[in-house]
Motif scaffolding. Structure first.
Motif, PDB file in Angstrom:
ATOM      1  N   SER A  22       0.803  -1.224   0.000  1.00  0.00           N
ATOM      2  CA  SER A  22       0.000   0.000   0.000  1.00  0.00           C
ATOM      3  C   SER A  22       0.833   1.270   0.000  1.00  0.00           C
ATOM      4  O   SER A  22       0.273   2.361   0.087  1.00  0.00           O
ATOM      5  CB  SER A  22      -0.937   0.006   1.219  1.00  0.00           C
ATOM      6  OG  SER A  22      -0.192  -0.085   2.421  1.00  0.00           O
ATOM      7  N   ALA A  23       2.139   1.166  -0.098  1.00  0.00           N
ATOM      8  CA  ALA A  23       3.008   2.339  -0.140  1.00  0.00           C
ATOM      9  C   ALA A  23       4.411   1.890  -0.516  1.00  0.00           C
ATOM     10  O   ALA A  23       4.782   0.718  -0.347  1.00  0.00           O
ATOM     11  CB  ALA A  23       3.039   3.047   1.215  1.00  0.00           C
ATOM     12  N   GLY A  24       5.191   2.845  -1.043  1.00  0.00           N
ATOM     13  CA  GLY A  24       6.580   2.555  -1.350  1.00  0.00           C
ATOM     14  C   GLY A  24       7.492   2.840  -0.169  1.00  0.00           C
ATOM     15  O   GLY A  24       7.053   3.333   0.877  1.00  0.00           O
ATOM     16  N   TRP A  25       8.767   2.546  -0.343  1.00  0.00           N
ATOM     17  CA  TRP A  25       9.761   2.787   0.695  1.00  0.00           C
ATOM     18  C   TRP A  25      10.012   4.273   0.903  1.00  0.00           C
ATOM     19  O   TRP A  25      10.019   5.058  -0.061  1.00  0.00           O
ATOM     20  CB  TRP A  25      11.097   2.155   0.305  1.00  0.00           C
ATOM     21  CG  TRP A  25      11.165   0.673   0.410  1.00  0.00           C
ATOM     22  CD1 TRP A  25      10.944  -0.233  -0.592  1.00  0.00           C
ATOM     23  CD2 TRP A  25      11.497  -0.089   1.576  1.00  0.00           C
ATOM     24  NE1 TRP A  25      11.121  -1.509  -0.124  1.00  0.00           N
ATOM     25  CE2 TRP A  25      11.466  -1.453   1.197  1.00  0.00           C
ATOM     26  CE3 TRP A  25      11.824   0.242   2.886  1.00  0.00           C
ATOM     27  CZ2 TRP A  25      11.738  -2.480   2.093  1.00  0.00           C
ATOM     28  CZ3 TRP A  25      12.107  -0.776   3.782  1.00  0.00           C
ATOM     29  CH2 TRP A  25      12.056  -2.114   3.397  1.00  0.00           C
ATOM     30  N   ASN A  26      10.245   4.653   2.128  1.00  0.00           N
ATOM     31  CA  ASN A  26      10.932   5.902   2.442  1.00  0.00           C
ATOM     32  C   ASN A  26      12.417   5.540   2.391  1.00  0.00           C
ATOM     33  O   ASN A  26      12.972   5.036   3.370  1.00  0.00           O
ATOM     34  CB  ASN A  26      10.521   6.418   3.815  1.00  0.00           C
ATOM     35  CG  ASN A  26      11.234   7.697   4.207  1.00  0.00           C
ATOM     36  OD1 ASN A  26      12.337   7.981   3.725  1.00  0.00           O
ATOM     37  ND2 ASN A  26      10.637   8.469   5.089  1.00  0.00           N
ATOM     38  N   VAL A  27      13.030   5.777   1.253  1.00  0.00           N
ATOM     39  CA  VAL A  27      14.386   5.269   1.041  1.00  0.00           C
ATOM     40  C   VAL A  27      15.388   5.942   1.964  1.00  0.00           C
ATOM     41  O   VAL A  27      16.269   5.288   2.532  1.00  0.00           O
ATOM     42  CB  VAL A  27      14.805   5.434  -0.436  1.00  0.00           C
ATOM     43  CG1 VAL A  27      16.234   4.921  -0.640  1.00  0.00           C
ATOM     44  CG2 VAL A  27      13.847   4.685  -1.354  1.00  0.00           C
ATOM     45  N   GLY A  28      15.256   7.264   2.156  1.00  0.00           N
ATOM     46  CA  GLY A  28      16.202   7.975   3.003  1.00  0.00           C
ATOM     47  C   GLY A  28      16.243   7.426   4.412  1.00  0.00           C
ATOM     48  O   GLY A  28      17.318   7.317   5.019  1.00  0.00           O
ATOM     49  N   ALA A  29      15.076   7.073   4.948  1.00  0.00           N
ATOM     50  CA  ALA A  29      15.008   6.555   6.313  1.00  0.00           C
ATOM     51  C   ALA A  29      15.516   5.124   6.421  1.00  0.00           C
ATOM     52  O   ALA A  29      15.747   4.626   7.529  1.00  0.00           O
ATOM     53  CB  ALA A  29      13.567   6.631   6.829  1.00  0.00           C
ATOM     54  N   PHE A  60      19.957   0.108   5.377  1.00  0.00           N
ATOM     55  CA  PHE A  60      19.337  -1.217   5.309  1.00  0.00           C
ATOM     56  C   PHE A  60      19.163  -1.659   3.858  1.00  0.00           C
ATOM     57  O   PHE A  60      19.572  -2.764   3.473  1.00  0.00           O
ATOM     58  CB  PHE A  60      17.994  -1.185   6.025  1.00  0.00           C
ATOM     59  CG  PHE A  60      17.200  -2.454   5.921  1.00  0.00           C
ATOM     60  CD1 PHE A  60      17.735  -3.667   6.332  1.00  0.00           C
ATOM     61  CD2 PHE A  60      15.899  -2.435   5.422  1.00  0.00           C
ATOM     62  CE1 PHE A  60      16.990  -4.841   6.247  1.00  0.00           C
ATOM     63  CE2 PHE A  60      15.156  -3.594   5.336  1.00  0.00           C
ATOM     64  CZ  PHE A  60      15.706  -4.800   5.737  1.00  0.00           C
ATOM     65  N   LEU A  61      18.573  -0.804   3.036  1.00  0.00           N
ATOM     66  CA  LEU A  61      18.333  -1.163   1.647  1.00  0.00           C
ATOM     67  C   LEU A  61      19.641  -1.363   0.884  1.00  0.00           C
ATOM     68  O   LEU A  61      19.753  -2.279   0.058  1.00  0.00           O
ATOM     69  CB  LEU A  61      17.475  -0.102   0.968  1.00  0.00           C
ATOM     70  CG  LEU A  61      16.000  -0.066   1.409  1.00  0.00           C
ATOM     71  CD1 LEU A  61      15.306   1.158   0.834  1.00  0.00           C
ATOM     72  CD2 LEU A  61      15.279  -1.344   0.988  1.00  0.00           C
ATOM     73  N   THR A  62      20.622  -0.526   1.159  1.00  0.00           N
ATOM     74  CA  THR A  62      21.911  -0.668   0.485  1.00  0.00           C
ATOM     75  C   THR A  62      22.553  -2.017   0.806  1.00  0.00           C
ATOM     76  O   THR A  62      23.101  -2.691  -0.083  1.00  0.00           O
ATOM     77  CB  THR A  62      22.858   0.473   0.886  1.00  0.00           C
ATOM     78  OG1 THR A  62      22.270   1.724   0.510  1.00  0.00           O
ATOM     79  CG2 THR A  62      24.206   0.340   0.203  1.00  0.00           C
ATOM     80  N   SER A  63      22.460  -2.428   2.056  1.00  0.00           N
ATOM     81  CA  SER A  63      23.051  -3.712   2.435  1.00  0.00           C
ATOM     82  C   SER A  63      22.320  -4.873   1.767  1.00  0.00           C
ATOM     83  O   SER A  63      22.953  -5.855   1.340  1.00  0.00           O
ATOM     84  CB  SER A  63      23.028  -3.880   3.963  1.00  0.00           C
ATOM     85  OG  SER A  63      21.696  -4.002   4.449  1.00  0.00           O
ATOM     86  N   GLY A 104       7.039   5.257  -4.403  1.00  0.00           N
ATOM     87  CA  GLY A 104       6.036   6.153  -4.933  1.00  0.00           C
ATOM     88  C   GLY A 104       6.647   7.031  -6.006  1.00  0.00           C
ATOM     89  O   GLY A 104       7.684   6.709  -6.588  1.00  0.00           O
ATOM     90  N   THR A 105       6.031   8.183  -6.239  1.00  0.00           N
ATOM     91  CA  THR A 105       6.465   9.036  -7.346  1.00  0.00           C
ATOM     92  C   THR A 105       7.356  10.195  -6.910  1.00  0.00           C
ATOM     93  O   THR A 105       7.728  11.022  -7.743  1.00  0.00           O
ATOM     94  CB  THR A 105       5.248   9.613  -8.079  1.00  0.00           C
ATOM     95  OG1 THR A 105       4.407  10.301  -7.137  1.00  0.00           O
ATOM     96  CG2 THR A 105       4.448   8.514  -8.770  1.00  0.00           C
TER      97      THR A 105
END
Length: 238
Positions: free
Chosen positions: A102-109, A113-116, A133-134
């Motif tokens: 129902s939503a995309g990642w808040n990548v900055g926050a 984690f995502l990089t690893s 999201g957009t």
């Protein structure tokens, strides 16, 4: 040509309702490919309410196109995908009890984690896609994780499309351009259908892939699976 990946979660939901093997998930996946699908998508959740871990292992040697596994990158999920090694893993920020994404990642926050996670997938030779999201700043951050692609969450587009198609697609055109400029491929998914897919694709012709499950399976109840896949593929021509 944008690839059509068929999400077969709903087939597993129907099968699980009776506790037997009807419909046969593996046969449906093979049929989707035979009818022209360019990939198969599954989203194994911790409660196994549709796709089970066993399904993922059994599908791996049978999928001859592209295998895309979606999920929240928990230790259990990462263990699964590193063993199965699909062509693509789509990282979604769903809570374990989420009904659907129902939503995309808040990548900055979640940058570290995502990089690893992306690093581990790359080391295993698996393409990574981050569900977003957009927001263009967020997409630019997604590129900094080292991901190969983003998948745009298209429910807002589908919701607004009947009232104002141009306004509905405009943020996605901007988001896709931001992704392309950052060196990312672009996938899309959620509530895309025979009603709105052709218009979306016409405005974002460089899409790599759309992943469609619920609407496609519902259409297949009336049209049959082969005709439904043909119509979705037609929406992606040009």
């Amino acid at each position: 040509m944008t690839n059509l990946s068929v999400n077969i979660n709903k087939i597993a939901t129907l099968r699980n309702a009776r506790g037997e093997n009807v419909p046969d998930l593996l046969k449906v996946a093979a049929d989707c490919e035979a009818f022209g699908a360019d990939g198969i998508t599954v989203h194994p959740r911790p409660d196994e309410r549709h796709i089970r871990r066993e399904d993922v292992y059994r599908l791996r040697p049978l999928v001859k196109t592209e295998f895309n596994i979606e999920g929240y990158p928990s230790p259990e999920f990462i263990d699964l995908v590193l063993k199965v090694k699909p062509e693509q893993v789509t990282l979604v920020p769903d809570a374990p009890d989420a009904l659907t994404s129902s939503a995309g990642w808040n990548v900055g926050a979640n940058m570290d984690f995502l990089t690893s996670v992306v690093d581990r997938l790359r080391e295993a030779g698996i393409r990574s896609s981050i569900f977003v999201g957009t927001e263009t700043d967020n997409i630019q951050l997604a590129a900094r994780t080292g991901a190969d692609r983003v998948e745009l969450y298209t429910k807002p587009y589908a919701d607004l499309y009947p009232k104002d198609p141009e306004a509905a697609v405009a943020p996605f055109v901007e988001a896709a351009q931001a992704a392309f400029s950052a060196g990312l491929g672009v996938n899309a998914g959620h509530d895309l259908s025979l009603v709105n897919l052709e218009f979306f694709h016409r405005h974002i012709p460089r899409l790599s892939e759309v992943s469609i499950g619920h609407a496609l399976i519902c259409d297949a109840l009336y049209l049959g699976l082969e005709e439904t896949i043909r119509r979705y593929k037609d929406c992606l021509k040009g």
